[in-house]
Design a protein around this motif. Structure first.
Motif, PDB file in Angstrom:
ATOM      1  N   PHE A 123      44.704  37.863  47.691  1.00  0.00           N
ATOM      2  CA  PHE A 123      45.482  38.162  48.905  1.00  0.00           C
ATOM      3  C   PHE A 123      45.226  39.638  49.238  1.00  0.00           C
ATOM      4  O   PHE A 123      46.030  40.532  48.962  1.00  0.00           O
ATOM      5  CB  PHE A 123      46.974  37.896  48.678  1.00  0.00           C
ATOM      6  N   LEU A 154      46.874  39.871  53.932  1.00  0.00           N
ATOM      7  CA  LEU A 154      48.281  40.268  54.111  1.00  0.00           C
ATOM      8  C   LEU A 154      48.526  40.730  55.551  1.00  0.00           C
ATOM      9  O   LEU A 154      49.580  40.436  56.139  1.00  0.00           O
ATOM     10  CB  LEU A 154      48.661  41.354  53.094  1.00  0.00           C
ATOM     11  N   ILE A 183      55.352  35.115  49.780  1.00  0.00           N
ATOM     12  CA  ILE A 183      54.101  35.188  49.021  1.00  0.00           C
ATOM     13  C   ILE A 183      54.375  34.772  47.584  1.00  0.00           C
ATOM     14  O   ILE A 183      55.255  35.323  46.930  1.00  0.00           O
ATOM     15  CB  ILE A 183      53.544  36.627  49.027  1.00  0.00           C
ATOM     16  N   CYS A 219      48.145  39.244  44.534  1.00  0.00           N
ATOM     17  CA  CYS A 219      48.434  40.590  45.050  1.00  0.00           C
ATOM     18  C   CYS A 219      49.626  41.139  44.289  1.00  0.00           C
ATOM     19  O   CYS A 219      50.275  40.403  43.538  1.00  0.00           O
ATOM     20  CB  CYS A 219      48.695  40.593  46.559  1.00  0.00           C
ATOM     21  N   PRO A 265      53.419  43.304  44.225  1.00  0.00           N
ATOM     22  CA  PRO A 265      54.542  43.457  45.160  1.00  0.00           C
ATOM     23  C   PRO A 265      54.405  44.723  46.010  1.00  0.00           C
ATOM     24  O   PRO A 265      54.790  44.712  47.185  1.00  0.00           O
ATOM     25  CB  PRO A 265      55.763  43.513  44.241  1.00  0.00           C
ATOM     26  N   GLU A 273      51.701  45.975  47.254  1.00  0.00           N
ATOM     27  CA  GLU A 273      50.815  45.634  48.380  1.00  0.00           C
ATOM     28  C   GLU A 273      51.566  44.791  49.405  1.00  0.00           C
ATOM     29  O   GLU A 273      51.497  45.037  50.613  1.00  0.00           O
ATOM     30  CB  GLU A 273      49.575  44.877  47.864  1.00  0.00           C
ATOM     31  N   ALA A 274      52.302  43.804  48.902  1.00  0.00           N
ATOM     32  CA  ALA A 274      53.005  42.889  49.815  1.00  0.00           C
ATOM     33  C   ALA A 274      54.037  43.651  50.648  1.00  0.00           C
ATOM     34  O   ALA A 274      54.067  43.524  51.884  1.00  0.00           O
ATOM     35  CB  ALA A 274      53.685  41.791  49.010  1.00  0.00           C
ATOM     36  N   ILE A 293      53.354  44.165  54.600  1.00  0.00           N
ATOM     37  CA  ILE A 293      54.119  43.256  55.474  1.00  0.00           C
ATOM     38  C   ILE A 293      55.500  43.820  55.833  1.00  0.00           C
ATOM     39  O   ILE A 293      56.029  43.537  56.902  1.00  0.00           O
ATOM     40  CB  ILE A 293      54.235  41.869  54.821  1.00  0.00           C
ATOM     41  N   VAL A 337      59.433  40.508  53.561  1.00  0.00           N
ATOM     42  CA  VAL A 337      58.669  39.538  52.771  1.00  0.00           C
ATOM     43  C   VAL A 337      59.429  39.121  51.507  1.00  0.00           C
ATOM     44  O   VAL A 337      60.178  39.905  50.919  1.00  0.00           O
ATOM     45  CB  VAL A 337      57.275  40.135  52.421  1.00  0.00           C
ATOM     46  N   PHE A 346      58.780  37.918  47.764  1.00  0.00           N
ATOM     47  CA  PHE A 346      57.625  38.012  46.855  1.00  0.00           C
ATOM     48  C   PHE A 346      57.926  37.417  45.492  1.00  0.00           C
ATOM     49  O   PHE A 346      58.983  37.671  44.918  1.00  0.00           O
ATOM     50  CB  PHE A 346      57.211  39.480  46.662  1.00  0.00           C
ATOM     51  N   SER A 371      55.662  36.351  41.613  1.00  0.00           N
ATOM     52  CA  SER A 371      54.382  36.361  40.895  1.00  0.00           C
ATOM     53  C   SER A 371      54.546  35.640  39.561  1.00  0.00           C
ATOM     54  O   SER A 371      55.653  35.556  39.032  1.00  0.00           O
ATOM     55  CB  SER A 371      53.967  37.805  40.628  1.00  0.00           C
ATOM     56  N   SER A 383      61.005  41.722  43.219  1.00  0.00           N
ATOM     57  CA  SER A 383      59.825  41.076  42.670  1.00  0.00           C
ATOM     58  C   SER A 383      60.301  39.950  41.761  1.00  0.00           C
ATOM     59  O   SER A 383      60.845  40.199  40.692  1.00  0.00           O
ATOM     60  CB  SER A 383      59.040  42.119  41.883  1.00  0.00           C
TER      61      SER A 383
END
Ligand SMILES: NC(=O)C1=CN([C@@H]2O[C@H](COP(=O)(O)OP(=O)(O)OC[C@H]3O[C@@H](n4cnc5c(N)ncnc54)[C@H](O)[C@@H]3O)[C@@H](O)[C@H]2O)C=CC1
Ligand SMILES: CC(=O)C(=O)O
Ligand SMILES: [Mg+2]
Length: 623
Positions: free
Chosen positions: A441, A446, A459, A471, A473, A475-476, A480, A484, A486, A488, A505
């Motif tokens: 991603f 993104l 995401i 990706c 968090p 970056e997200a 964005i 967002v 998030f 993972s 996260s």
């Protein structure tokens, strides 16, 4: 036994001094050699020998010794020399020094793992107390991401075996080998063939680490008695060329068995373990996708088993996807309106799409139109791009979700379209990664997600370990923005968004479900693990999160609550097993008694059956 002093007086007298001296030396050498080779009479067998530092020689026990001493299956299949053992130990020690000079990396985490592992070897009760009381800190050590590094370095880290090893060399022996395991009762087995460990590929025999890590969570989260868990490695070879060339590799140094030969070995293993422990539950873990699906279909109607990567992951993803709907301030029933792009069409990706589309279809009426409508909400992208019905040699498991030709023109997409193109055209509510490709991603993907039709795009960067996350968090949230949602597969810290705001996260990992699925199956006495039981587990995880939490973007509980959530999930599984008439009861609680329990009583029943790490009273009894 002759010794130097046993030379008779007459012989002494008849020999020249030099000859006598030579003879004395010879005899004394023979004595020492004979002493060294005198057999040691052991009054113990199997694991007791491995746990005795005086007699244990680990992987240097020959195959005949392993058979004589009841050790077959209790050690990795490779027999090594004592020099190789020393080389392995020294290599590991030097690597540690080297890494330490290069700065902190996995080494620091591996050092923590070693210390915990040594405690595990010495005192199980204390080990699990430490783990349970500090689960947030140590789950990332005994489980993802560090367990990935442990598997990669396993041959170097190996000190004392844990679990059982069944290899291609053990064909025809498994039914008796299972009796080398000391416990008469085994509740949970986690088995792997090491062919796809996390997102790290084929690690052969070294994959046993993941089975050990998953069972640590069974004990810590589900309160399965640690004396009744069994990690298993089925070593059918490896296709990892680096391992095949490594003289210190502890597994079979041959390419993987395939086809019917492979299936026969897994069949033999299943028959053997269910013959000794008819009530055991077997969790299949990290099998490469082609076998994951096939073995699941082969065994799920006859044995108490499930595949964590296919079924556990699916449930966790569904719970998170429902959470993402609620985070938008919408009811869960709006789930079938979500457009979802999935990157990765392996056991995990296809497992998620299968189960999530079934959940949508149920919400839409559970008929053919509902299924068709649910299917059309998913776009699957794999290593070759968007999967459509034009794909040559399409994987049969992905076929039902291949985009139709008619839809493609309408959407301006083609067979093999890139992830960026798909995200740009579809404007999905969710992108979900189970690709094992770190950074997939990208900034461009993104950026494209900023045009999502959702007020709160979500995401799921679910690939493990950390470096494989699609990706981060940071970056997200930075690309964005704060809306967002998030999550993972491996843990990341929350992100400080400034002005006192936090970008949450979440950890979207099957660890929130598999312990409860296993415990619920055990305590219900269900003969199989049904789709309904898995669905009940997922729904309970989804409903566990409170409205105010999901509105803040918190869609999974923190690891610190894993024991509580597991208890709730297990209770939901028990109730569903009862409702489906699959429950046969557990110990004194027969099926009829189980059916009488209220929701609250079922939760209590589960709680009361969870093992706690306290020292029991110990008394001595003479045989
Ligand atoms: N968070 C969780 O609870 C779980 C995470 N996983 C993770 O999911 C990952 C995949 O597992 P499996 O499905 O069993 O593996 P797999 O190797 O069978 O599947 C990987 C898939 O990703 C696709 N892929 C590769 N490169 C890609 C690219 N550039 N773009 C899009 N797709 C690409 C492949 O074509 C394949 O379909 C692993 O990293 C594993 O750790 C798996 C189970 C649970
Ligand atoms: C979490 C897990 O099961 C995996 O990454 O394979
Ligand atoms: Mg797995």
């Amino acid at each position: 036994m002759a010794n130097a002093s046993s030379i008779s007086r007459s012989l002494r007298r008849s020999l020249a001094p030099d000859d006598l001296h030579r003879l004395l030396l010879q005899r004394s050498r023979a004595f020492v050699t004979a002493e060294c080779h005198r057999p040691v009479v052991l009054h113990k067998r199997g694991p007791d020998i491995l746990h005795d530092p005086w007699f244990n020689r680990g992987t240097a026990f020959s195959m005949t010794e392993r058979d004589r001493l009841g050790l077959r299956g209790l050690l990795p299949p490779s027999v090594v020399s004592s020099q190789q053992q020393i080389d392995r130990f020294m290599g590991d020690l030097k690597r540690l020094e080297q890494n330490a000079r290069d700065g902190p990396s996995d080494t620091y985490q591996l050092a923590k793992w070693r210390i915990l592992n040594r405690l595990h070897d010495r005192n199980e009760t204390m080990y699990y107390k430490v783990l349970i009381d500090n689960i947030e800190e140590y789950a990332p050590i005994v489980y993802t991401p560090t367990v990935g590094a442990v598997c990669q370095n396993y041959s170097g880290l190996f000190r004392r075996p844990r679990g059982m090893y069944f290899s291609a060399e053990d064909r025809g022996e498994m039914m008796s080998m299972v009796y080398n395991w000391p416990a008469d009762q085994v509740d949970m087995i986690v088995v792997t063939d090491g062919s796809r460990i996390l997102g790290l590929g084929d690690l052969g025999v070294q994959g046993i680490g993941i089975a050990i890590g998953k069972l640590d969570l069974y004990v810590a989260a589900a309160g399965i008695n640690p004396q009744r868990v069994l990690p298993v490695m089925i070593d059918v070879g490896t296709n990892n060329e680096k391992l095949l060339k490594d003289p210190l590799y502890l597994g079979l140094q041959e390419h993987r068995l395939e086809g019917e030969e492979y299936v026969e070995i897994i069949d033999e293993f299943m028959e053997a373990v269910f013959s000794r422990w008819p009530n055991v539950i077997v969790q299949f873990e990290d099998f490469q996708s082609k076998w994951a699906f096939r073995l699941l279909q082969r065994y799920r109607k006859t044995y108490r088993m499930f595949n964590d990567d296919v079924q556990g992951t699916a449930g966790v993803a569904i719970a998170g996807l429902l959470g993402a709907v609620r985070a938008q301030g919408r009811p869960m029933i709006d789930f079938p309106k979500q457009k979802i792009v999935v990157a990765g069409a392996g056991s995990a990706g296809i497992g998620v799409v299968n189960a999530a589309s079934r959940t949508m279809a149920r919400m839409l009426g559970n008929n053919e139109i509902a299924f068709e409508s649910a299917r059309s909400q998913f776009w699957i992208v794999d290593a070759h791009g968007l999967i459509t019905e034009e794909r040559v040699d399409i994987d049969p498991d992905a076929r039902p979700f291949a985009r139709r030709k008619s839809e493609l023109t309408h959407q301006g997409l083609n067979e093999g379209a890139s992830l960026i193109e798909v995200v740009k055209k579809v404007k999905p509510d969710v992108i979900l990664g189970l690709s094992a490709v770190g950074g997939l991603f990208s900034k461009e993907v993104l950026e494209a997600l900023k045009d999502s039709s959702s007020s709160r795009p979500a995401i799921f960067a679910m690939s493990n370990p950390t470096k494989n996350a699609e990706c981060t968090p940071e970056e997200a949230f930075s690309i964005i923005g704060e809306t967002v949602v998030f999550s993972s597969g491996s843990p990341f810290d929350d992100v400080d968004l400034g002005d006192g705001k936090i970008g949450h996260s979440n950890q979207g990992n099957n660890m929130y479900l598999f312990p409860g699925i296993g415990l619920g199956t055990l305590l219900s006495g269900a003969r199989i693990v049904s789709d309904g039981m898995l669905q009940a587990a997922a729904e309970r995880l989804a409903s566990y999160m409170k409205e105010e939490e999901v509105l803040q973007g918190i869609i999974y509980p923190p690891t610190s609550r894993i024991r509580d959530i597991t208890k709730e999930v297990a209770a939901a599984v028990v109730r569903e097993a009862v409702a489906e008439d699959l429950a046969e009861g557990y110990r004194d609680m027969d099926a009829r008694e189980l059916a009488r329990l209220s929701e609250e009583e079922t939760v209590d029943y589960v709680k009361n059956n969870m093992w706690n790490p306290v020292y029991p009273t110990v008394v001595y009894k003479k045989d």
